[in-house]
Motif scaffolding. Structure first.
Motif, PDB file in Angstrom:
ATOM      1  N   GLU A  63       5.815   2.170  11.935  1.00  0.00           N
ATOM      2  CA  GLU A  63       6.014   1.285  13.078  1.00  0.00           C
ATOM      3  C   GLU A  63       4.726   0.538  13.427  1.00  0.00           C
ATOM      4  N   THR A  64       3.610   1.242  13.347  1.00  0.00           N
ATOM      5  CA  THR A  64       2.326   0.624  13.658  1.00  0.00           C
ATOM      6  C   THR A  64       1.868  -0.309  12.539  1.00  0.00           C
ATOM      7  N   TYR A  65       2.104   0.130  11.290  1.00  0.00           N
ATOM      8  CA  TYR A  65       1.652  -0.640  10.135  1.00  0.00           C
ATOM      9  C   TYR A  65       2.751  -0.588   9.074  1.00  0.00           C
ATOM     10  N   PRO A  66       3.664  -1.561   9.047  1.00  0.00           N
ATOM     11  CA  PRO A  66       4.835  -1.528   8.158  1.00  0.00           C
ATOM     12  C   PRO A  66       4.513  -1.313   6.687  1.00  0.00           C
ATOM     13  N   GLU A  67       3.333  -1.747   6.241  1.00  0.00           N
ATOM     14  CA  GLU A  67       2.979  -1.573   4.833  1.00  0.00           C
ATOM     15  C   GLU A  67       2.887  -0.102   4.425  1.00  0.00           C
ATOM     16  N   MET A  68       2.822   0.809   5.405  1.00  0.00           N
ATOM     17  CA  MET A  68       2.761   2.238   5.093  1.00  0.00           C
ATOM     18  C   MET A  68       4.041   2.727   4.428  1.00  0.00           C
ATOM     19  N   SER A  69       5.103   1.968   4.472  1.00  0.00           N
ATOM     20  CA  SER A  69       6.338   2.349   3.778  1.00  0.00           C
ATOM     21  C   SER A  69       6.140   2.384   2.271  1.00  0.00           C
ATOM     22  N   LYS A  70       5.104   1.720   1.797  1.00  0.00           N
ATOM     23  CA  LYS A  70       4.807   1.696   0.354  1.00  0.00           C
ATOM     24  C   LYS A  70       3.741   2.716  -0.044  1.00  0.00           C
ATOM     25  N   TYR A  71       3.228   3.446   0.937  1.00  0.00           N
ATOM     26  CA  TYR A  71       2.123   4.363   0.658  1.00  0.00           C
ATOM     27  C   TYR A  71       2.606   5.577  -0.134  1.00  0.00           C
ATOM     28  N   ARG A  72       1.800   6.002  -1.071  1.00  0.00           N
ATOM     29  CA  ARG A  72       2.111   7.181  -1.872  1.00  0.00           C
ATOM     30  C   ARG A  72       1.111   8.279  -1.534  1.00  0.00           C
ATOM     31  N   MET A  73       1.635   9.422  -1.087  1.00  0.00           N
ATOM     32  CA  MET A  73       0.764  10.531  -0.710  1.00  0.00           C
ATOM     33  C   MET A  73       0.063  11.093  -1.950  1.00  0.00           C
TER      34      MET A  73
END
Length: 354
Positions: A88-98
């Motif tokens: 929600e704060t940073y939409p690009e985090m949906s692409k982040y890989r742990m």
């Protein structure tokens, strides 16, 4: 700087970029790209970060996929898994890989199908040292070592192949090494002063190599692939291995006895070659050895540890048969070593059952 760098323009060239945010200079970033077969090797380093206020991200676009390695303990950046911004704060985090510890077996040598790649698990968690005190380790014997690389390979093939005891193994050492440790770190030296504790795949791999020596001593005509299958087909599963094959233990833990025994039990019940006949095999009582017209000087029976457990000699010329076993051997695997009148040695395999 804005936009994407292409691999082609970066090929074999170091490119330096200055990164700004709202007019504020954040860092100088250097990148290099090399072609390796059908893959690109990309190296990126932030050489001059001017602010520690922000986290950095590495992103790609286009087709294909990539694997990324970065370790803070090696002086590089940590791949974050906590205190991350929300989608929600940073939409690009949906692409982040742990981050994870998979695919750390990346060397071309260890990824080869022609190489038996060995994982490392804890051998012990304590021993009595040369001071008469107990040296302890906060580990669980039998569990995978924390420093053991994990599979699979980058193209998703099974690695490692097998796991063996490695960490916290007592091994022989040179007098110079032992004397140095006794003076500086006696807790690492065994009570006898002749061994010291060591570990890693530098210990686990020789364990498997030792099995290979045993395997080829009783299967001199076998191939490397046959030895590999003997290892993986007879691997041990326990409470630590999890589902097998896996990315930590491979096909399981090395079970040398099972691998060697299965090799022998899969042979015919009569162990024969051009000169000699040994039967029945496997045996649970009397075993007969027939030499035909060959002159025999000596017959020895050697157990799997290399100990001589039976010997017959001074045979009459041109004998046709001799009984070499009357039930006195314990169940297990043995080598029957035949020496003829010219000194030529022949090895036959023998399994004694319960």
């Amino acid at each position: 700087y804005a936009g994407w760098r292409t691999a082609a323009e970066n090929l074999n060239v170091v490119i330096r970029d200055t990164i700004f945010y709202n007019g504020l200079k954040l860092a100088i970033v250097e990148s290099w790209c090399g072609l390796r077969g059908d893959q690109y090797l990309v190296q990126v380093v932030v050489t001059q970060p001017f602010s520690a206020q922000y986290n950095w991200r590495f992103a790609t676009t286009g087709g294909g996929r990539f694997d990324c390695w970065s370790y803070s303990s090696a002086g590089r950046s940590a791949i974050l898994s906590t205190n991350l911004p929300s989608v929600e704060t940073y939409p690009e985090m949906s692409k982040y890989r742990m981050p994870d510890k998979d695919k750390t077996i990346v060397d071309s040598w260890t990824c080869s199908e022609k190489v038996i790649t060995v994982g490392n698990y804890y051998n012990r968690n304590q021993f009595v040292n040369i001071l008469g005190e107990i040296t302890t380790f906060p580990v669980i014997p039998g569990a995978i070592s924390a420093n053991c690389s994990r599979g699979p390979t980058r193209d998703m093939r099974q690695k490692p192949d097998i796991a063996a005891s490695g960490d916290n193994t007592l091994a022989a050492g040179s007098f110079s090494t032992l004397n140095s440790l006794i003076a500086t770190n006696p807790a690492k030296v065994s009570q006898t002063g002749m061994h010291y504790v060591n570990g890693g795949t530098s210990m686990a791999s020789p364990v498997v190599a030792g099995f290979g020596a045993l395997y080829f001593s009783i299967n001199p005509d076998a191939t490397a692939l046959e030895m590999k299958h003997a290892i993986t087909d007879n691997a041990l599963a326990d409470q630590y291995t999890g589902i097998l094959p896996g990315k930590q233990f491979g096909w399981g833990k090395l079970d040398a006895w099972a691998a060697l025994s299965s090799t022998i039990s899969s042979t015919t019940r009569i162990n024969r070659n051009e000169k000699y006949l040994l039967y029945p095999n496997p045996a649970n009582g009397q075993v007969f050895f027939t030499a035909g017209a060959n002159d025999i000087e000596r017959v020895r029976i050697i157990d799997i540890s290399g100990k001589l457990v039976h010997q017959s000699s001074s045979f009459a010329p041109a004998f046709s048969r001799i009984d070499i076993l009357y039930g006195q051997l314990a169940p297990g695997m043995y080598i029957v070593q035949v020496e003829d009148g010219t000194g030529e040695m022949t090895n036959l395999r023998l399994v004694v059952e319960k």
